[in-house]
Design a protein around this motif. Structure first.
Motif, mmCIF file in Angstrom:
data_model
loop_
_atom_site.group_PDB
_atom_site.id
_atom_site.type_symbol
_atom_site.label_atom_id
_atom_site.label_comp_id
_atom_site.label_asym_id
_atom_site.label_seq_id
_atom_site.Cartn_x
_atom_site.Cartn_y
_atom_site.Cartn_z
ATOM 1 N N ASP A 59 0.847 -1.184 0.000
ATOM 2 C CA ASP A 59 0.000 0.000 0.000
ATOM 3 C C ASP A 59 0.886 1.239 0.000
ATOM 4 O OD1 ASP A 59 -1.458 2.224 1.766
ATOM 5 O OD2 ASP A 59 -2.979 1.012 0.744
ATOM 6 N N LYS A 60 0.605 2.187 -0.880
ATOM 7 C CA LYS A 60 1.488 3.346 -0.995
ATOM 8 C C LYS A 60 1.387 4.305 0.188
ATOM 9 C CE LYS A 60 -1.473 6.066 -4.089
ATOM 10 N NZ LYS A 60 -1.496 6.728 -5.398
ATOM 11 N N TYR A 61 0.328 4.215 0.974
ATOM 12 C CA TYR A 61 0.185 5.105 2.122
ATOM 13 C C TYR A 61 0.669 4.463 3.418
ATOM 14 C CZ TYR A 61 -2.607 7.678 -1.203
ATOM 15 O OH TYR A 61 -3.017 8.348 -2.316
ATOM 16 N N THR A 62 0.326 3.200 3.637
ATOM 17 C CA THR A 62 0.685 2.535 4.891
ATOM 18 C C THR A 62 1.963 1.705 4.779
ATOM 19 O OG1 THR A 62 -0.570 0.513 4.432
ATOM 20 C CG2 THR A 62 -1.757 2.333 5.511
ATOM 21 N N GLY A 63 2.341 1.331 3.556
ATOM 22 C CA GLY A 63 3.513 0.488 3.364
ATOM 23 C C GLY A 63 3.265 -0.977 3.684
#
Length: 97
Positions: free
Chosen positions: A35-39
């Motif tokens: 996920d690009k926001y949470t990693g």
């Protein structure tokens, strides 16, 4: 051959996937999609194997195998279509009539 690996446990690392697949042959790349926001791991990834016969053997040998509590779903990756995500669905530009 590009291979799709689904149902990846959140605890599974790229190194562990590499270890499982390398038993079947040479790997060009291993990538778990995050996920690009949470990693966080999104539960799927891709393996690239240059030899098709080795890739087919890996798919047959690892599909359904349990790693870190989840059964992997493995198959030949389908190429992305140009319009596979996003858009308005009906082909219309939102500001046209």
């Amino acid at each position: 051959m590009n291979i799709y690996v689904g149902n990846i446990s959140s605890q599974l690392t790229e190194e562990e996937i590499k270890e499982a697949f390398s038993a079947y042959g040479e790997l060009s790349s291993v990538k778990i999609i995050k996920d690009k926001y949470t990693g966080e791991n999104r539960g799927f990834g891709f393996i690239e194997m240059p030899e098709e016969n080795e890739a087919e053997a890996a798919i047959a040998g690892l599909n359904g195998k349990e790693l870190k509590g989840k059964e992997l779903k493995i198959n030949k990756a389908r190429p992305r279509t140009e319009n596979s995500r996003g858009g308005y669905g009906n082909g219309r530009v939102p500001w046209s009539n």
